[in-house]
Design a protein around this motif. Structure first.
Motif, mmCIF file in Angstrom:
data_model
loop_
_atom_site.group_PDB
_atom_site.id
_atom_site.type_symbol
_atom_site.label_atom_id
_atom_site.label_comp_id
_atom_site.label_asym_id
_atom_site.label_seq_id
_atom_site.Cartn_x
_atom_site.Cartn_y
_atom_site.Cartn_z
ATOM 1 N N MET A 165 1.612 5.453 3.645
ATOM 2 C CA MET A 165 1.148 4.143 3.226
ATOM 3 C C MET A 165 2.262 3.136 3.452
ATOM 4 O O MET A 165 3.436 3.465 3.356
ATOM 5 C CB MET A 165 0.752 4.156 1.748
ATOM 6 N N VAL A 166 1.867 1.895 3.747
ATOM 7 C CA VAL A 166 2.832 0.833 4.021
ATOM 8 C C VAL A 166 2.740 -0.218 2.921
ATOM 9 O O VAL A 166 1.640 -0.627 2.525
ATOM 10 C CB VAL A 166 2.576 0.194 5.397
ATOM 11 N N MET A 167 3.904 -0.651 2.422
ATOM 12 C CA MET A 167 3.981 -1.718 1.434
ATOM 13 C C MET A 167 4.790 -2.876 2.008
ATOM 14 O O MET A 167 5.669 -2.676 2.851
ATOM 15 C CB MET A 167 4.648 -1.232 0.146
ATOM 16 N N VAL A 168 4.484 -4.070 1.559
ATOM 17 C CA VAL A 168 5.291 -5.250 1.848
ATOM 18 C C VAL A 168 5.710 -5.832 0.505
ATOM 19 O O VAL A 168 4.860 -6.197 -0.308
ATOM 20 C CB VAL A 168 4.521 -6.290 2.679
ATOM 21 N N ASP A 169 7.021 -5.878 0.256
ATOM 22 C CA ASP A 169 7.559 -6.320 -1.030
ATOM 23 C C ASP A 169 6.900 -5.579 -2.191
ATOM 24 O O ASP A 169 6.397 -6.176 -3.147
ATOM 25 C CB ASP A 169 7.405 -7.828 -1.199
ATOM 26 N N ASP A 170 6.861 -4.245 -2.081
ATOM 27 C CA ASP A 170 6.368 -3.354 -3.136
ATOM 28 C C ASP A 170 4.863 -3.451 -3.355
ATOM 29 O O ASP A 170 4.366 -2.982 -4.382
ATOM 30 C CB ASP A 170 7.101 -3.602 -4.458
ATOM 31 N N LYS A 171 4.127 -4.028 -2.410
ATOM 32 C CA LYS A 171 2.673 -4.149 -2.548
ATOM 33 C C LYS A 171 2.001 -3.363 -1.436
ATOM 34 O O LYS A 171 2.247 -3.599 -0.253
ATOM 35 C CB LYS A 171 2.250 -5.614 -2.494
ATOM 36 N N ILE A 172 1.152 -2.430 -1.820
ATOM 37 C CA ILE A 172 0.507 -1.560 -0.846
ATOM 38 C C ILE A 172 -0.482 -2.350 0.007
ATOM 39 O O ILE A 172 -1.255 -3.148 -0.493
ATOM 40 C CB ILE A 172 -0.200 -0.389 -1.554
ATOM 41 N N ILE A 173 -0.440 -2.105 1.334
ATOM 42 C CA ILE A 173 -1.391 -2.680 2.282
ATOM 43 C C ILE A 173 -2.233 -1.527 2.806
ATOM 44 O O ILE A 173 -1.807 -0.795 3.688
ATOM 45 C CB ILE A 173 -0.667 -3.363 3.463
ATOM 46 N N GLN A 174 -3.413 -1.337 2.254
ATOM 47 C CA GLN A 174 -4.221 -0.222 2.714
ATOM 48 C C GLN A 174 -5.369 -0.741 3.568
ATOM 49 O O GLN A 174 -6.484 -0.947 3.115
ATOM 50 C CB GLN A 174 -4.765 0.623 1.557
ATOM 51 N N LEU A 175 -5.046 -0.944 4.833
ATOM 52 C CA LEU A 175 -6.029 -1.280 5.845
ATOM 53 C C LEU A 175 -6.171 -0.089 6.779
ATOM 54 O O LEU A 175 -5.381 0.849 6.727
ATOM 55 C CB LEU A 175 -5.581 -2.515 6.629
ATOM 56 N N SER A 176 -7.168 -0.136 7.649
ATOM 57 C CA SER A 176 -7.272 0.884 8.683
ATOM 58 C C SER A 176 -6.048 0.774 9.589
ATOM 59 O O SER A 176 -5.349 -0.243 9.607
ATOM 60 C CB SER A 176 -8.551 0.694 9.494
ATOM 61 N N GLN A 177 -5.764 1.823 10.364
ATOM 62 C CA GLN A 177 -4.586 1.812 11.218
ATOM 63 C C GLN A 177 -4.589 0.610 12.152
ATOM 64 O O GLN A 177 -3.565 -0.046 12.353
ATOM 65 C CB GLN A 177 -4.533 3.111 12.037
#
Length: 797
Positions: A165-177
């Protein structure tokens, strides 16, 4: 009566002697810049007992000590930077301790520069701003050179493991690849401070992600300063692409503002060949396509310090893009015996036009209970993802002997809206026994899909009428989570961290035409644990464990079917179940060498599969829960920086995987090795460090992943950077995949049919980037971090 007073006096004296007093201060250089992660040590003169702590990213430290005489030391590794005798009888504020700026140590931060790679108890930190090869691009390009991360076909995975999973500034970005890659391409790498690779995330974070998390930390304005950055990038692949970007940061008194605006426009050409070997025929499909995209990204964040203890703030962002994909796929059917083409499918031109809009809003409050680190943080998040996906195709099917011709046409429209609302409350509560944190989160996600579709199949006359069939697919997900986490320093050598996260999930599906229900309601526990032993200043051993979950993406759940031709289609699966993963790691660090042993068990994994019917020749691309994998691995990472003009980061990973399939059509068991090596080298070509050069190379050996067998692939890249005008003007030139060897080749056997894919996603490129900084560079030693440290609202299940 006198005895009573004597006893009371003795009790007060004992209480005074055993009381803990707060010792605080800040460590800076003579240039008034914070010295981070230096070790502050209190040594009791009588017993030689030690109490120590590390300075934070502002250079601040807090220690607790009883009344008595002490020696205060500040160290970086084996080097003593500062020493002072203290007599403690009450709380003591040491104010600012100044360290000589001329001290050059491997861990000392001078002029804001950190080491390229840092290891913390639960994560590896890659300081992007110190990497030549990572600058001048976007966040996805920065991830390509991040240690432990692999980016292929815009898919982000952890080397030797699987997706993250990828986060930006500690916020998860759950999109499709695909959507995640587009989102990351809109963030300039010059805006990135560091990338954290968290293989065993603490309980505070979401439990989502097979192998852990990647956290992209963006730059923030220093206190009492303002600055701006403008830049432009030209990228030449098969086609060209250009981008403009700018950001503005302001931090004065109680107000802080951060903003970014980025625009990109360009084309890309991707080569894709698929081979399907039926018992009598070979089907070869070339579906190479051109993509055209215009993308605009912007964000603005505002923080205001209401009082010395209370800070409020918010952040909003938008990401709008209009990708257009055009192709003319051709499928030739060849007789296995003669090798001659017996028939073919030819498209007159397929078009996939998308409109994607991402908007998010975060509002937070942070309240500091006391000066010892106790605080409460409340985050409220809104995330909206809207996309219109229109795909059309038409063409002919020709049989050579006897000659015959048929026609096909189709259209698929999917209007999707994903909305997420979430709220999270966090408590940070340091005590003398341990540093504790606990809290909870509630989240509501809804996906609504309106589908319009038509597929003619093969017909004898050209298709002129496209009657659309309408359908709906809605998905609802609610998650309630609570967590508890603590870290405790057992003694000078042993350190520990532990946590438990509990998540209750309810999902509901509405889809017209489905008689089977897939509503779910479950509670799961996700423990994490870390144990670290510091043998000496050069050697550290650590052991960690975490349990993770992988929930299906919205795209995978949507039963919408779109066709490339009458025989080949993609369809989602609304009955996908979550998968669960256990990760164990043992790490030994000696100076600049890090050795890691790891094991993971991935149960009921979600994976794409291509099912070919050898009778009808129909090929279906879909996703299923069908893989259980045990993975054993070892990795080595070595940083060479003994020469002032050369820093080299080198890594090798070797793993063995045992994958078992639960589908009757797939190979039951597949075992095999995977290995990869890489080297990333930064060179300073002059003493003022204004002429910089980078050489990087990686090579993946043949290996296996699930039911797939992968061929070897590699990439060689060069980068050059020139800094002018007091290093405010940056000119970057980069050549990526110079020898065009980053080609994906993989094969599998499904339903008794051998399949092979060969893809090249136009990675060979030349890039020229310019950026210029303006603004006030003066700042106080302290840099306030915002309280906006919460996972980004999830947009998928």
């Amino acid at each position: 009566m006198k005895l009573k007073y004597i006893i009371a006096l003795l009790m007060l004296s004992c209480a005074s002697m055993s009381a803990q007093f707060r010792i605080s201060g800040s460590v800076v250089t003579t240039k008034k810049e914070p010295v981070v992660f230096s070790e502050v040590i209190l040594i009791e003169e009588d017993t030689q007992n030690k109490t120590n702590e590390l300075t934070n990213d502002k250079g601040d430290f807090v220690l607790n000590a009883k009344q008595g005489k002490y020696i205060l030391e500040i160290r970086q590794g084996n080097e003593l930077l500062f020493s002072k005798n203290l007599s403690i009888t009450a709380a003591l504020d040491l104010d600012t301790i100044t360290i000589d700026s001329g001290v050059q140590l491997e861990s000392v931060v001078v002029g804001g520069k950190k080491k390229l790679i840092e290891r913390k108890v639960d994560r590896l930190v890659f300081n992007v701003e110190n990497s030549i090869n990572a600058t001048g691009g976007d966040a996805l390009e920065a991830l390509r050179v991040t240690p432990g991360i692999k980016v292929q076909n815009d898919n982000i995975t952890m080397i030797g493991k699987s997706t993250i999973m990828v986060m930006v500034d500690d916020k998860i970005i759950q999109l499709s690849q695909e959507d995640l890659a587009n989102y990351l391409k809109s963030i300039p790498s010059d805006n990135i401070k560091s990338i954290e690779v968290i293989t065993t995330p603490p309980a505070k974070y979401e439990s989502e992600g097979r192998s852990g998390l990647v956290n992209i930390k963006l730059k923030k304005a220093k206190k009492d300063s303002w600055n701006a950055l403008v830049g432009a990038t030209y990228l030449q692949r098969f086609y060209s692409q250009g981008a403009l970007m700018g950001n503005f940061n302001y931090n004065k008194n109680k107000l802080s503002i951060t903003s970014t605006l980025n625009y990109m426009s360009g084309k890309r050409y991707n080569i894709q060949d698929d081979y399907t070997y039926s018992p009598t025929e070979l089907w070869h499909t070339n579906s190479s396509y051109k993509s055209i995209n215009d993308r605009t990204y912007g964000n603005i964040g505002i923080d205001y310090q209401v009082t010395s203890k209370w800070t409020i703030g918010g952040q909003t962002l938008f990401n709008n893009s209009k990708p257009l994909f055009t192709d003319t796929p051709f499928t030739g059917v060849y007789d296995n015996a003669s090798g001659e083409m017996t028939s073919y499918l030819k498209s007159n031109g397929g078009v996939a036009a998308l409109k994607v809009a991402i908007n998010s809003l975060n509002i937070y409050n942070e309240y500091k209970i006391d000066s010892l680190g106790k605080k409460i943080t409340l985050n409220l998040d809104y995330f909206n993802y809207q996309t219109e996906d229109n795909r059309t195709y038409n063409g002919i099917s020709v049989v050579e002997a006897p000659y015959s011709q048929q026609y096909f046409a189709g259209i698929n429209r999917n209007v999707q809206g994903i909305t997420n609302l979430s709220g999270k409350l966090d408590f940070d509560y340091p005590t003398q026994w341990a540093v504790l944190s606990f809290g909870g989160k509630v989240s509501n996600s809804q996906s609504k899909n309106h589908i319009s579709a038509f597929n003619s199949g093969l017909v004898d006359l050209p298709v002129v009428d496209l009657p659309l069939r309408q359908s709906e697919f809605d998905y609802l997900e609610n998650i309630q989570a609570v967590y508890f986490s603590g870290s405790k320093k057992i003694n000078d050598r042993w350190n520990s961290q532990f946590g438990l996260r509990v998540e209750s999930t309810q999902t509901k599906i509405f889809a017209g035409g489905f008689s089977q229900s897939s509503d779910k309601d479950y509670i799961k526990f996700f423990p994490t644990a870390y144990l670290t032993y510091t043998a000496n200043d050069n050697s550290t051993l650590s052991l960690s464990y975490s349990k993770r979950i992988e929930r299906p993406q919205f795209r995978d759940l949507n039963p919408n079917t779109h066709f490339w031709n009458p025989f080949q289609s993609f369809k989602g699966n609304p009955f996908l179940q979550p998968a669960f993963i256990d990760n164990i790691e043992f790490i030994y660090s000696y100076k600049k060498i890090e050795s890691k042993l790891y094991f993971s068990y991935e149960n009921n994994l979600i994976s794409e599969i291509t099912i070919a019917d050898p009778v009808s020749n129909e090929i279906l691309h879909t996703s299923e829960n069908y893989i259980d994998t045990q993975r054993y691995g070892i990795s080595e990472n070595y940083v060479f920086d003994k020469l002032k003009w050369w820093t080299s980061n080198n890594a090798v990973d070797f793993s063995y995987a045992i994958s078992k399939s639960g589908l009757t059509v797939a190979q039951k068991v597949q075992n095999g090795f995977n290995s990869r090596l890489s080297t990333n080298n930064d060179f300073n070509l002059n003493t003022s460090k204004t002429v910089l050069f980078n050489v990087s190379y990686w090579y993946s050996f043949p290996g296996v992943e699930g039911i797939y067998t992968n061929k070897e692939m590699s990439s060689f890249s060069l980068a050059f950077q020139y800094l002018l005008w007091n290093k405010d003007l940056k000119i970057s030139i980069r050549g990526t995949d110079i020898f065009k060897t980053e080609k994906i080749k993989r094969s599998s056997v499904v339903n008794g049919v051998y399949q092979e894919g060969k893809n090249y996603y136009d990675n060979q490129s030349f890039q020229l980037a310019l950026s210029y900084k303006i603004g006030n560079k003066k700042s106080t030693p302290k840099q306030r971090t915002t309280g906006n440290e919460e996972e980004r609202s999830r947009t998928g299940s």
